[in-house]
Design an enzyme around this catalytic site. Structure first.
Site, short mmCIF file in Angstrom:
data_model
loop_
_atom_site.label_atom_id
_atom_site.label_comp_id
_atom_site.label_asym_id
_atom_site.label_seq_id
_atom_site.Cartn_x
_atom_site.Cartn_y
_atom_site.Cartn_z
N LYS A 22 4.11 4.75 41.64
CA LYS A 22 2.98 3.80 41.58
C LYS A 22 3.54 2.54 40.71
CE LYS A 22 -0.11 4.38 38.06
NZ LYS A 22 0.02 3.08 36.91
N ASN A 23 4.25 2.93 39.84
CA ASN A 23 4.74 1.80 38.84
C ASN A 23 5.89 0.97 39.52
OD1 ASN A 23 2.64 2.51 37.35
ND2 ASN A 23 3.86 3.51 35.81
N CYS A 116 -6.35 1.64 32.57
CA CYS A 116 -6.53 2.50 31.57
C CYS A 116 -6.67 1.76 30.08
CB CYS A 116 -5.27 3.43 31.36
SG CYS A 116 -5.20 4.79 32.67
N ARG A 121 -3.87 -3.95 25.06
CA ARG A 121 -2.65 -4.28 25.77
C ARG A 121 -2.62 -5.73 26.15
NH1 ARG A 121 -2.91 0.28 30.66
NH2 ARG A 121 -0.86 -0.46 31.08
N ASP A 308 3.72 7.89 29.14
CA ASP A 308 2.71 8.61 30.36
C ASP A 308 3.08 10.03 30.43
OD1 ASP A 308 2.22 6.06 31.06
OD2 ASP A 308 3.75 5.65 32.72
N ARG A 400 -6.20 6.73 40.66
CA ARG A 400 -5.40 5.46 40.83
C ARG A 400 -3.81 5.80 40.67
NH1 ARG A 400 -6.23 3.64 35.69
NH2 ARG A 400 -4.49 2.21 36.37
N1 EPU Z 1 2.93 -5.27 25.12
C1 EPU Z 1 2.31 -6.44 24.30
N2 EPU Z 1 2.50 -7.78 24.83
C2 EPU Z 1 2.69 -7.85 26.20
C3 EPU Z 1 3.05 -6.73 27.13
C4 EPU Z 1 3.11 -5.39 26.35
O1 EPU Z 1 2.14 -6.47 23.18
O2 EPU Z 1 2.95 -9.01 26.69
C5 EPU Z 1 2.97 -4.03 24.53
C6 EPU Z 1 1.70 -3.29 25.17
O3 EPU Z 1 0.39 -3.41 24.27
C7 EPU Z 1 2.22 -1.74 24.92
C8 EPU Z 1 3.64 -1.84 24.80
O4 EPU Z 1 3.96 -3.21 24.92
O5 EPU Z 1 2.05 -1.33 23.43
C9 EPU Z 1 4.28 -1.27 26.22
O6 EPU Z 1 3.53 -2.04 27.40
P1 EPU Z 1 4.31 -2.31 28.83
O7 EPU Z 1 4.07 -3.66 28.95
O8 EPU Z 1 5.76 -1.79 28.58
O9 EPU Z 1 3.35 -1.43 29.59
P2 EPU Z 1 3.01 -2.15 30.85
O10 EPU Z 1 3.71 -2.73 31.90
O11 EPU Z 1 1.45 -2.47 30.78
C10 EPU Z 1 3.85 -0.01 32.25
C11 EPU Z 1 3.17 1.46 33.23
C12 EPU Z 1 2.30 2.23 32.36
C13 EPU Z 1 3.34 2.70 31.25
C14 EPU Z 1 3.91 1.71 30.29
C15 EPU Z 1 5.26 2.11 29.47
C16 EPU Z 1 2.48 -0.03 35.16
C17 EPU Z 1 1.50 -0.29 36.24
N3 EPU Z 1 2.15 0.51 34.22
O12 EPU Z 1 2.76 -0.63 31.74
O13 EPU Z 1 1.73 3.13 33.26
O14 EPU Z 1 2.59 3.62 30.42
O15 EPU Z 1 4.52 0.49 31.53
O16 EPU Z 1 6.05 2.66 30.31
O17 EPU Z 1 3.80 -0.07 35.41
C18 EPU Z 1 0.48 4.90 34.07
O18 EPU Z 1 0.95 4.93 34.80
O19 EPU Z 1 -0.63 5.49 33.62
C19 EPU Z 1 0.86 3.46 32.86
C20 EPU Z 1 -0.27 3.32 31.91
#
Ligand code: EPU
Length: 421
Positions: A22-23, A116, A121, A308, A400
């Site tokens: 998915k990611n 989620c 976030r 995750d 999802r």
């Molecule tokens: N963060 C910030 N500012 C930003 C972006 C992120 O403070 O501009 C913080 C977030 O709040 C969080 C941390 O950085 O505390 C990590 O967030 P990240 O941006 O790395 O995560 P994401 O891109 O929102 C993806 C996956 C998540 C997975 C995380 C970490 C996708 C669609 N989602 O999320 O997957 O947990 O990376 O590996 O790629 C899931 O699949 O269930 C899922 C939540």
């Protein structure tokens, strides 16, 4: 609403192959907008977030359709940059459309993305990186609007933390920004390399993917590509965790063990026997034998223990022979599934970002509700090892990320049936 009824106590046997991640798929769909010709993603599972992405692509004017198990995105034609509220609110990954629409259309308006509820976030790193490349950023109420006046330009930008999503946003934008972009402090997850390799197949010049420093020579037009996304390492970990909860012998095939090595190491330390060979892992556990507790896990960015997989690990440790604790560095509300674990008879509590597990639980069936995607999956796994019948209510989180997790576990011998209400 989906209700899964699980009769616990069945062991699992057989082989299972995770579908495309998915990611990886979700950012790849957005990145397909950057090419001048169609892209084809091979063998993509019918996830709810994929359906939302196809609807989003269509809403902004792209062709996006399923052909068998493939997805085809045709980015030709006039695109527009207004992302509808109901699509942005349906998934966090709507944020991946910021960069491609800014580059293609010149403006993008994104209502705050959903997904989620794992705690706050923010998207500040996405926005500050795009602003450094020359975009104007306007925040009004619950939406953000980005505009560019002329092409974006290359920058030397340091991410304040290694955000997976922000690294992907800035990587996509940098392919279109004139000159050289250096991204420092970038995320190193395998899905970043998958996106970079896809963009390279589309004609982009990118080095350093998989390391904290990415260098992109931007400004060249891109074309489409045919791409097979990475296998889903979190789904692979989910099947491995299911075996650990239920006992039996399962081979997880078609996903390199290195993609979820930290999780496999954890299972091995807990007493699950395993053979890792090429892209297969065979896991064995005698159900009567308790797993080893006294584990301290710390979830963080790659290559650490993946956030995750933290709720999945918790499901495995509920009945282990001693207490354990799991800290999640990335998300403040990662363990919303703790209430469900308690209803199943586990001793557990959260303090801040740490989940404390007493271990030694005699799990029994209960009525539980999926609080989020991975927490919902974790409750389903815990129910496999519980005595009696569990009814898991899911308002739509698990589909999802897994096309049919109960159905897949059923093929391995689990007694679980899902009905939609
Ligand atoms: N963060 C910030 N500012 C930003 C972006 C992120 O403070 O501009 C913080 C977030 O709040 C969080 C941390 O950085 O505390 C990590 O967030 P990240 O941006 O790395 O995560 P994401 O891109 O929102 C993806 C996956 C998540 C997975 C995380 C970490 C996708 C669609 N989602 O999320 O997957 O947990 O990376 O590996 O790629 C899931 O699949 O269930 C899922 C939540």
């Amino acid at each position: 609403m989906q209700i899964t009824t699980i009769h616990g106590g069945r062991t699992l046997h057989g082989r299972i192959r995770p579908a495309a991640a998915k990611n990886s798929v979700l950012p790849l769909l957005a990145a397909s907008l950057l090419g001048s010709t169609p892209s084809r993603l091979r063998a993509v599972p019918p996830l709810a977030d994929v359906a939302t992405s196809l609807a989003l692509l269509q809403a902004v004017g792209a062709g996006a359709m399923r052909q068998g198990s493939d997805l085809v995105v045709t980015p030709a034609g006039p695109l527009q940059g207004e992302i509808p509220d109901y699509l942005a609110g349906a998934m966090r990954s709507s944020v991946f459309y910021l960069a491609p629409l800014l580059c293609r259309v010149g403006m993008v308006r994104l209502p705050l993305p959903g997904g989620c509820r794992l705690g706050p976030r923010p998207v500040d790193i996405h926005l500050s990186g795009l602003a450094a490349m020359g975009a104007s950023v306007e925040l009004e109420g619950i939406a953000v609007t980005l505009r560019r006046h002329g092409p974006l330009h290359g920058v030397d930008f340091t991410l304040r933390l290694p955000s997976v999503g922000a690294t992907m946003t800035l990587l996509m934008a940098a392919t279109q920004a004139g000159g050289t972009t250096i991204l420092r402090g970038a995320a190193c997850e395998p899905e970043i390399s998958d996106l970079a390799n896809f963009l390279r197949a589309c004609g982009a010049h990118i080095t350093g993917a998989g390391t904290p420093v990415l260098v992109i020579q931007g400004g060249e037009p891109l074309h489409g590509a045919v791409w097979t996304p990475l296998p889903d390492r979190i789904a692979a970990a989910t099947y491995a965790a299911a075996l650990a909860c239920a006992g039996g012998e399962v081979t997880v095939t078609g996903c390199a063990p290195a993609y979820y090595a930290a999780f496999l190491d954890f299972l091995q330390a807990a007493g699950v026997e395993m053979i890792r060979q090429d892209d297969d892992v065979t896991l064995t556990r005698a159900p009567a034998q308790p797993l080893r507790g006294r584990q301290k896990l710390y979830a963080n960015a790659w290559p650490a223990f993946a956030t995750d997989t933290a709720p999945l690990a918790a499901a495995v440790l509920l009945a282990a022979d001693g207490p354990s604790e799991i800290y999640d560095h990335l998300f403040a509300r990662r363990f919303a599934c703790a209430d469900g674990f308690a209803a199943l008879g586990a001793g557990c509590r959260t303090t801040g970002r740490t989940l404390y597990l007493d271990g030694g639980a005699a799990l029994h069936g209960a009525e539980v509700t999926a609080p989020d995607l991975r927490g919902g999956a974790a409750l389903l796994l815990a129910a496999l090892g519980a005595d009696g019948v569990t009814r898991l209510r899911d308002p739509g989180h698990i589909p999802r990320g897994y096309a049919d997790l109960p159905g897949e576990l059923h093929t391995l011998g689990a007694d679980c049936v899902t009905e939609k209400t």
